[in-house]
Design an enzyme around this catalytic site. Structure first.
Site, mmCIF file in Angstrom:
data_model
loop_
_atom_site.group_PDB
_atom_site.id
_atom_site.type_symbol
_atom_site.label_atom_id
_atom_site.label_comp_id
_atom_site.label_asym_id
_atom_site.label_seq_id
_atom_site.Cartn_x
_atom_site.Cartn_y
_atom_site.Cartn_z
ATOM 1 N N LYS A 23 0.831 -1.207 0.000
ATOM 2 C CA LYS A 23 0.000 0.000 0.000
ATOM 3 C C LYS A 23 0.869 1.262 0.000
ATOM 4 O O LYS A 23 0.623 2.194 -0.774
ATOM 5 C CB LYS A 23 -0.927 -0.030 1.225
ATOM 6 C CG LYS A 23 -1.910 1.133 1.305
ATOM 7 C CD LYS A 23 -3.154 0.761 2.074
ATOM 8 C CE LYS A 23 -2.926 0.609 3.560
ATOM 9 N NZ LYS A 23 -2.747 1.892 4.263
ATOM 10 N N ARG A 28 2.825 5.913 -3.405
ATOM 11 C CA ARG A 28 3.979 6.715 -3.844
ATOM 12 C C ARG A 28 4.213 6.563 -5.344
ATOM 13 O O ARG A 28 4.570 7.525 -6.030
ATOM 14 C CB ARG A 28 5.213 6.323 -3.038
ATOM 15 C CG ARG A 28 5.141 6.847 -1.579
ATOM 16 C CD ARG A 28 6.044 6.051 -0.676
ATOM 17 N NE ARG A 28 6.161 6.604 0.679
ATOM 18 C CZ ARG A 28 5.303 6.376 1.680
ATOM 19 N NH1 ARG A 28 4.231 5.630 1.490
ATOM 20 N NH2 ARG A 28 5.510 6.903 2.874
ATOM 21 N N ARG A 124 -9.053 11.868 12.113
ATOM 22 C CA ARG A 124 -7.617 11.690 12.381
ATOM 23 C C ARG A 124 -6.862 13.024 12.409
ATOM 24 O O ARG A 124 -7.214 13.965 11.705
ATOM 25 C CB ARG A 124 -7.010 10.748 11.328
ATOM 26 C CG ARG A 124 -7.638 9.371 11.416
ATOM 27 C CD ARG A 124 -7.025 8.403 10.457
ATOM 28 N NE ARG A 124 -5.641 8.089 10.791
ATOM 29 C CZ ARG A 124 -4.865 7.300 10.051
ATOM 30 N NH1 ARG A 124 -5.329 6.769 8.941
ATOM 31 N NH2 ARG A 124 -3.628 7.053 10.423
ATOM 32 N N SER A 169 6.870 9.210 12.202
ATOM 33 C CA SER A 169 5.834 9.047 11.184
ATOM 34 C C SER A 169 6.396 9.219 9.780
ATOM 35 O O SER A 169 6.876 10.294 9.413
ATOM 36 C CB SER A 169 4.710 10.071 11.404
ATOM 37 O OG SER A 169 3.885 10.120 10.255
ATOM 38 N N GLN A 171 4.583 9.184 7.210
ATOM 39 C CA GLN A 171 3.658 10.044 6.464
ATOM 40 C C GLN A 171 4.059 11.507 6.613
ATOM 41 O O GLN A 171 4.052 12.259 5.631
ATOM 42 C CB GLN A 171 2.227 9.828 6.957
ATOM 43 C CG GLN A 171 1.678 8.458 6.593
ATOM 44 C CD GLN A 171 0.279 8.220 7.119
ATOM 45 O OE1 GLN A 171 -0.275 9.055 7.838
ATOM 46 N NE2 GLN A 171 -0.287 7.088 6.778
ATOM 47 N N ASP A 322 1.780 -1.091 11.995
ATOM 48 C CA ASP A 322 0.459 -1.565 11.553
ATOM 49 C C ASP A 322 0.196 -3.018 11.955
ATOM 50 O O ASP A 322 -0.899 -3.534 11.735
ATOM 51 C CB ASP A 322 0.337 -1.437 10.030
ATOM 52 C CG ASP A 322 0.288 0.024 9.587
ATOM 53 O OD1 ASP A 322 -0.128 0.876 10.406
ATOM 54 O OD2 ASP A 322 0.669 0.315 8.441
ATOM 55 N N LYS A 349 -4.596 5.706 14.501
ATOM 56 C CA LYS A 349 -4.635 5.045 13.189
ATOM 57 C C LYS A 349 -6.071 5.108 12.649
ATOM 58 O O LYS A 349 -6.846 5.964 13.057
ATOM 59 C CB LYS A 349 -4.121 3.609 13.319
ATOM 60 C CG LYS A 349 -2.641 3.542 13.676
ATOM 61 C CD LYS A 349 -1.795 4.145 12.564
ATOM 62 C CE LYS A 349 -0.323 4.211 12.908
ATOM 63 N NZ LYS A 349 0.461 4.903 11.889
ATOM 64 N N ARG A 353 -6.623 1.926 17.638
ATOM 65 C CA ARG A 353 -6.345 0.476 17.596
ATOM 66 C C ARG A 353 -5.963 -0.071 18.964
ATOM 67 O O ARG A 353 -6.161 -1.259 19.227
ATOM 68 C CB ARG A 353 -5.215 0.177 16.595
ATOM 69 C CG ARG A 353 -5.698 0.261 15.185
ATOM 70 C CD ARG A 353 -4.658 -0.188 14.182
ATOM 71 N NE ARG A 353 -5.235 -0.085 12.854
ATOM 72 C CZ ARG A 353 -4.552 0.125 11.739
ATOM 73 N NH1 ARG A 353 -3.248 0.254 11.788
ATOM 74 N NH2 ARG A 353 -5.169 0.191 10.585
ATOM 75 N N ARG A 397 -7.545 -3.343 9.466
ATOM 76 C CA ARG A 397 -6.618 -4.253 10.151
ATOM 77 C C ARG A 397 -7.246 -4.859 11.407
ATOM 78 O O ARG A 397 -6.860 -5.952 11.824
ATOM 79 C CB ARG A 397 -5.304 -3.544 10.468
ATOM 80 C CG ARG A 397 -4.587 -3.092 9.193
ATOM 81 C CD ARG A 397 -3.121 -2.802 9.396
ATOM 82 N NE ARG A 397 -2.641 -1.893 8.366
ATOM 83 C CZ ARG A 397 -2.273 -2.253 7.133
ATOM 84 N NH1 ARG A 397 -2.344 -3.517 6.766
ATOM 85 N NH2 ARG A 397 -1.839 -1.360 6.267
HETATM 86 C C1 S3P Z 1 2.536 4.774 6.161
HETATM 87 C C2 S3P Z 1 3.061 5.133 7.367
HETATM 88 C C3 S3P Z 1 2.505 4.698 8.659
HETATM 89 C C4 S3P Z 1 1.549 3.523 8.520
HETATM 90 C C5 S3P Z 1 0.607 3.688 7.354
HETATM 91 C C6 S3P Z 1 1.395 3.851 6.055
HETATM 92 C C7 S3P Z 1 3.168 5.287 4.920
HETATM 93 O O1 S3P Z 1 1.781 5.774 9.222
HETATM 94 O O2 S3P Z 1 0.799 3.334 9.700
HETATM 95 O O3 S3P Z 1 -0.238 2.571 7.239
HETATM 96 O O4 S3P Z 1 2.866 4.762 3.826
HETATM 97 O O5 S3P Z 1 3.986 6.210 5.015
HETATM 98 P P1 S3P Z 1 2.514 6.889 10.135
HETATM 99 O O6 S3P Z 1 3.436 7.629 9.272
HETATM 100 O O7 S3P Z 1 1.401 7.766 10.635
HETATM 101 O O8 S3P Z 1 3.183 6.113 11.220
#
Ligand code: S3P
Length: 442
Positions: A23, A28, A124, A169, A171, A322, A349, A353, A397
Site C-alpha cells: 500500500k 507513492r 484523524r 511518522s 507520512q 500496523d 490510526k 487500535r 486491520r
Molecule cells: C505509512 C506510514 C505509517 C503507517 C501507514 C502507512 C506510509 O503511518 O501506519 O499505514 O505509507 O507512510 P505513520 O506515518 O502515521 O506512522
C-alpha cells in the site's frame, strides 16, 4: 454497506497465495508517476480502495492515469511544480497516507485543494502535517482539532525548512519531503527513529537528489533538493508485508499449517513483526531473498508453531506499527505474557487500535492490561476462548486480525464489517478460504 463475517476454527492452512501489492509503495508510485516527465508504468499496484482514491486524486490534479488491460498502470506526469488545481473536493476515503502525502504535494503549488475522507479519516489528526507545511508557506483551514475537511492554500513562494519530527511518522516525513520538491534549496527532515523509507528510495529512483546523513546521536537527517527533474520509471510493487502479516500469523496459529507467500517486501524498516514472531518461536523461513524494483523481497514459508510471550521494545514500533493488532492476537495464543511498549501512535490510526484490540481480546476471553502506552497480553498457552463479535469501526486491520483469531480460537469470532478490508486487502476472505480458512457471511 457493512458486511458482517464470521471466522471458524479451520484444519491446517496449506498452499501458496499471492498477497496484494504494498500500500505504501503503491500510493507513492502513483504520486511520483504523476510528477515525472514522460511515461511511468506500475506493475503489481494494490487495487484497494485507498490506492484507487489516490489514482483519482492524481487525475484531478492533472496527470494521466490509466489501468491497462494486463493490470499494469500507465501514467503521464506533469513535471515537478506542474500539478493543476482540482475542480472538486479530493475525497481520500479511508486513506491517511493518501491524504497526508498529497497535502505535502499541493502545499507548494499556488492553488487551493480541499480534502475530505470517510468518518475515520475525518477524525484523524492532521496538525502533524499542517504545522510544518505552514512553516513552508502554505495555509490550512481545518475543522476543530485540525481535522478534515480541510482547505490547503498552496504557496507560490515556498520556503525550505529543517524540521525535526515530533512523532515517528513516515507520512509526516514524506509530506515535508514532497513539499520540498517544488521548493528552492534544501528541505531537511530529521528523525530520531528510522521510519519506512519508501519515499526516499523511490524519489531517488525517479531522479531526485535525496541525501541521508546519519548524525552522531543516532538521528537521521534526510534532505531533498528542490526542482529535481523526475523522469518516468517502471515500478514493480512488492507484495505488502503488512498484508502478509495476516496469513503469516494465521499459518503460525492454525495447527497443521504450511503456507508459502511469494514475493513479500522485506524492507528492513517494515519487518519488525516477522522478527518478533520468530523471537516468540514461530517457524518462518525467508526463501530466495532478492531485489525487485529497488526493494528487497523474499518468499515466506510459514509453518504452525507454538509461541511463547516476549517483550517487544518501543524502538521496534516504527518497523511494525500496523502489525500490533495481529501480533496481539498471536500473543493471546502464546505461553506466557507479551508486553508491547511504546504504542502511543496506535491510538491515531484508522481507529484507536489500542482500545479496539483491548476490547476485542477481552470479548474473546483473553486477559489484557494497559499501562500507559504499553499493552500487556496474557497468553492462553493454546487457543483462547474466542466467541466475540468485534466492532470494526472502519478499520481494515482490526477486521483481519480478529478473523485470523477465529481461525484457531475455541469458538468462532465475528466482525461487524468485512467491507473495510477492501481498503488494503481486496479478496482477503477468498484468499484465506483458498488456503483452508472458514470465513463466511453471518
Ligand atoms: C505509512 C506510514 C505509517 C503507517 C501507514 C502507512 C506510509 O503511518 O501506519 O499505514 O505509507 O507512510 P505513520 O506515518 O502515521 O506512522
Amino acid at each position: 454497506m457493512s458486511k458482517p463475517l464470521i471466522s471458524s476454527r479451520s484444519e491446517g492452512l496449506t498452499g501458496s497465495a499471492r498477497v496484494p501489492g504494498d500500500k505504501s509503495i503503491s500510493h507513492r508510485a502513483l504520486m511520483f508517476g504523476a510528477l515525472a516527465v514522460g511515461e511511468s508504468r506500475v506493475e503489481g499496484l494494490l487495487e484497494g480502495d485507498d490506492v484507487l482514491r489516490t489514482a483519482s486524486a492524481m487525475r484531478a490534479l492533472g496527470a494521466e492515469v490509466e489501468r491497462l488491460e494486463d493490470g499494469t498502470w500507465r501514467l503521464f506526469g506533469r513535471g515537478v511544480g506542474g500539478l493543476m488545481e482540482p475542480a472538486d473536493v479530493l475525497d481520500l476515503g479511508n486513506a491517511g497516507t493518501g491524504a497526508r502525502l498529497l497535502m505535502g504535494l499541493v502545499a507548494t503549488h499556488p492553488f487551493t485543494t480541499i480534502f475530505t475522507g470517510d468518518a475515520s479519516l475525518r477524525s484523524r489528526p492532521m496538525k502533524r502535517v499542517s504545522e510544518p507545511l505552514t512553516r513552508m508557506g502554505a495555509r490550512f483551514f481545518t475543522r476543530d482539532g485540525g481535522r478534515l475537511p480541510c482547505a490547503v492554500v498552496g504557496t507560490s513562494s515556498p520556503v525550505p525548512i529543517t524540521y525535526e519530527l515530533p512523532v515517528a511518522s513516515a507520512q509526516v516525513k514524506s509530506a515535508i519531503l514532497l513539499a520540498g520538491l517544488n521548493t528552492p534549496g534544501a528541505t531537511t527532515v530529521i528523525e530520531k527513529e528510522a521510519t519506512r523509507d519508501h519515499t526516499e528510495l523511490m524519489l531517488r529512483n525517479f531522479g531526485a537528489s535525496v541525501d541521508v546523513e546519519h548524525l552522531d546521536d543516532g538521528r537521521r537527517a534526510i534532505t531533498v533538493t528542490g526542482f529535481p527533474e523526475l523522469t518516468g520509471r517502471h515500478v514493480v510493487v512488492p507484495s505488502d508485508p503488512s498484508s502478509a502479516a495476516f496469513p503469516v500469523v494465521a499459518a503460525v496459529l492454525v495447527p497443521g499449517s504450511h503456507v508459502v507467500l511469494p514475493g513479500i517486501g522485506m524492507n528492513p524498516l517494515r519487518t519488525g513483526l516477522f522478527q518478533t514472531l520468530r523471537e516468540m518461536g514461530a517457524d518462518i523461513h525467508f526463501d530466495n531473498p532478492r531485489e525487485e524494483g529497488g526493494e528487497p523481497v523474499a518468499d515466506l514459508i510459514i509453518k504452525h508453531s507454538l509461541l511463547r510471550g516476549v517483550d517487544v521494545p518501543a524502538g521496534r514500533a516504527p518497523s511494525m506499527i500496523d502489525e500490533y493488532p495481529v501480533l496481539a492476537v498471536a500473543a493471546s495464543f502464546a505461553m506466557g505474557t507479551t508486553r508491547m511498549f511504546g504504542l502511543s501512535e496506535l491510538r491515531v490510526k484508522e481507529s484507536d487500535r489500542f482500545a479496539a484490540v483491548m476490547r476485542g481480546l477481552i470479548a474473546c476471553g483473553v486477559k489484557v492490561e494497559e499501562d500507559g502506552d504499553t499493552m500487556i497480553v496474557h497468553g492462553n498457552g493454546g487457543p483462547p476462548p474466542g466467541g466475540g463479535t468485534i466492532a470494526v469501526n472502519l478499520d481494515h486491520r482490526i477486521a483481519m486480525s480478529f478473523l485470523v483469531m477465529g481461525m484457531a480460537s475455541q469458538a468462532p469470532v465475528a466482525v461487524d464489517d468485512g467491507e473495510a478490508m477492501e481498503t488494503s486487502f481486496p479478496g482477503f476472505a477468498d484468499m484465506m478460504n483458498g488456503l483452508g480458512a472458514k470465513i463466511s457471511a453471518v
